[in-house]
Enzyme design. Structure first.
Site, mmCIF file in Angstrom:
data_model
loop_
_atom_site.group_PDB
_atom_site.id
_atom_site.type_symbol
_atom_site.label_atom_id
_atom_site.label_comp_id
_atom_site.label_asym_id
_atom_site.label_seq_id
_atom_site.Cartn_x
_atom_site.Cartn_y
_atom_site.Cartn_z
ATOM 1 N N LYS A 159 42.161 71.614 -81.956
ATOM 2 C CA LYS A 159 43.080 71.703 -82.976
ATOM 3 C C LYS A 159 42.920 72.514 -83.923
ATOM 4 O O LYS A 159 44.135 73.183 -84.616
ATOM 5 C CB LYS A 159 43.267 70.086 -83.571
ATOM 6 N N GLU A 181 45.674 60.645 -82.781
ATOM 7 C CA GLU A 181 46.003 60.659 -84.058
ATOM 8 C C GLU A 181 47.057 61.448 -84.441
ATOM 9 O O GLU A 181 47.295 62.503 -84.033
ATOM 10 C CB GLU A 181 44.744 61.238 -84.638
ATOM 11 N N ARG A 230 36.573 64.521 -69.905
ATOM 12 C CA ARG A 230 37.826 65.411 -70.479
ATOM 13 C C ARG A 230 38.235 66.550 -69.630
ATOM 14 O O ARG A 230 37.416 67.187 -68.883
ATOM 15 C CB ARG A 230 37.433 65.884 -71.999
#
Length: 588
Positions: free
Chosen positions: A300, A59, A290
């Site tokens: 983030k 994104e 992950r």
């Protein structure tokens, strides 16, 4: 600099799946998309039956970090190894947080890591018309409905892991009514927070993600590509599987947090295929663990807080785990790819020690990096039995692993710089460097004997005195005539190049920043950056950008700092960053 690529191919569960699918020609006859405008109309290409298609779908709302690198290397790496294709796709379905700056940064990062998407560059916004059409088809099939509950009501009625959810009062509204309101939503007749579109699945499902998930919401926001054309935007969980299907993705590889979303992924694609909107075979989603790396944060929100509150200098601060930061610190694409390869691919969550990342850089740079001498914490060393104008040529290899790299030349003179830590007035046990009466070798030059020192009014040593012992020069027959236990590095004061060196270390002092109810900001390492005025040997090849400073570690030229200095009219001082120490200083 051309670093050696030391990556190796290791088997994992994803490779086993791909091997099986290729052997069974699971995707033979699939109509591959060449561009979204023609996504459903291409003819079948027989040679594609032997290819896989993966995708990396960031994104564009921030800068990529080391966790993203694992996904990049995995998806692009698998496509490369199997002679397939990997798409770079921007999931730009959240217009308030997205920007072209992030798009450009992500493209630059993927290319820097050594991967190419060729013509396979896509955006979720390329498919907005398809997604709207598909949503209308779901409504017409009574598989979706417009809900007028607000977000809090939807959340409250969704239920818990132990309690089933409650049906919306609008769950069984007439299809025609949902279609009309959905069209009005698209036309901008409702404000943000108004009606939303939900898939009609099962409010009693044990998987909360299947309890009529929202698939469209109203957003009166300017989009970085479509402008003000759209007033409704698809949710990521709705958009992502459609994008995969339209692009002909075969293996949709994502991290484990999306595992609970896979049933909706399959539900949506299968129903759209049944409705004639998508062609089979359909993509399949696979999940892997992950990257969990200690001594960093990759959230983030937390990274943004570090930047906006000034705890770091920007997104490319060399202490951050962003790819931009690692790149500025001196990490190479080869080192990051090697790190990702060493992590392996599995479904088991684990935490990787930061030292694994550091060692990957050492292993890549050691065979190829130029050597040089730097003195980071200098004190003067005067060779008292040399004349003032003495300048004797000394030589050392640029790279001990590569004779073809040649030799570097510098001069042994009366006045030298040495590291402050290489002299002690009262040495501890097993200290084999300079102290009064002791002999050491000046590396690549002579054995010297310490004869004295001077201190200032604070008791700090300002100068050390020594005598060199003739006929002990390195590389000559007499080099071993005087036995010593220590060797230290040095730089001629007359020839030294001055530089500002930034000694970067880990940004956080705790393995898990913010654990035990602390703020993660409380765990910032106050010694994560130290700036020193250093002296470099004159033969350093600055055009190489990266070097091993002997006994100290690997360093790189900070081009960003030099660019800033020139732009602001400041002195063009060399700014050099420490990339990594020679050894792990954090090992317990």
């Amino acid at each position: 600099m051309s670093e050696k690529d030391t990556t190796v191919v290791a088997s994992n569960f994803l490779r086993n799946i791909i091997d099986r699918d290729l052997a069974e020609q699971a995707y033979a006859g699939k109509k591959w998309a060449g561009h979204p405008s023609d996504a459903q109309g291409l003819s079948s290409a027989p040679e594609d039956a032997a290819k896989i298609r993966t995708r990396f779908p960031p994104e564009p709302n921030g800068f990529l970090h080391i966790g993203h690198a694992k996904s990049i290397c995995l998806n692009f790496g698998l496509a490369k190894d199997y002679a397939g294709v990997c798409h770079l796709r921007f999931d730009d379905t959240n217009p308030e947080k997205e920007d072209q700056v992030y798009v450009d940064s992500i493209k630059d990062t993927v290319a820097w890591l050594g991967y190419s998407w060729n013509d396979n560059l896509y955006f979720a916004s390329d498919y907005f018309n398809y997604m709207y059409d598909f949503a209308c088809a779901l409504i017409q099939a009574d598989l979706a409905y417009v809900d007028e509950q607000n977000a809090d009501q939807i959340r409250e009625n969704r239920g818990t892991l132990k309690e089933a959810g409650k049906d919306s009062p609008w769950r069984n509204r007439p299809v025609e009514e949902s279609l009309r309101i959905f069209e009005d939503m698209k036309a901008g007749k409702y404000p943000d927070g108004g009606p939303c579109l939900r898939a009609k699945i099962d409010m009693a499902s044990p998987n909360i993600n299947l309890r009529d998930p929202v698939i469209y919401r109203i957003r009166h926001a300017h989009h970085h590509r479509t402008g003000d054309q759209w007033k409704i935007y698809p949710m990521y969980t709705y958009a992502h599987p459609i994008e995969d299907a339209l692009e002909g993705i075969t293996h949709s590889i994502c991290t484990l947090e999306f595992e609970d979303q896979r049933p909706f992924y399959d539900w949506l694609l299968n129903h759209l295929a049944d409705l004639g909107k998508l062609a089979r075979p359909l993509p399949h989603q696979y999940e892997f663990s992950r990257l969990n790396l200690n001594y960093v944060v990759t959230s983030k929100r937390k990274l943004l807080q570090l930047v906006t509150e000034g705890h770091v200098s920007g997104w490319d601060d060399p202490r951050l785990p962003t790819i931009a930061g690692l790149r500025r610190r001196g990490y190479t694409p080869e080192a990051i790819r090697l790190f990702c390869e060493r992590l392996g691919v599995s479904k088991a969550d684990s935490t990787i020690d930061y030292s694994v990342l550091e060692q990957s850089l050492r292993d890549v740079l050691d065979p190829v990096a130029d050597r040089a001498v730097a003195v980071l914490d200098p004190i003067k060393l005067t060779i008292t039995n040399l004349p003032d104008d003495h300048a004797e040529l000394c030589q050392a290899p640029y790279n001990p692993h590569d004779e073809a790299a040649g030799v570097r030349n510098f001069h042994f003179t009366k006045h030298l710089w040495i590291e402050r830590d290489d002299f002690r007035i009262e040495p501890p046990k097993k200290y084999f460097r300079l102290f009064p009466g002791n002999t050491v070798r000046l590396k690549y030059a002579y054995v010297v004997k310490c004869t004295g020192y001077e201190v200032d009014e604070h008791g700090e040593v300002t100068e050390v005195f020594a005598e060199y012992i003739p006929d002990t020069k390195s590389g000559t027959p007499g080099a071993d005539s005087v036995k010593v236990k220590g060797a230290i590095t040095w730089v001629s004061q007359k020839e030294a190049i001055q530089a500002e060196v930034k000694l970067y270390d880990r940004l956080f002092k705790e393995p898990v920043p913010g654990s035990d109810d602390r703020s993660f900001l409380d765990d910032i390492n106050p010694e994560s950056i130290t700036t020193v005025h250093a002296y470099l040997e004159p033969s350093i090849r600055l055009e190489k950008d990266r070097w091993q400073f002997e006994r100290l570690g690997y360093f790189c030229l900070d081009k960003a700092d030099r660019t800033i200095a020139k732009a602001t009219g400041q002195t063009d001082t060399l700014v050099i960053n420490r990339s990594v120490t020679l050894k792990d200083n954090w090992k317990k």
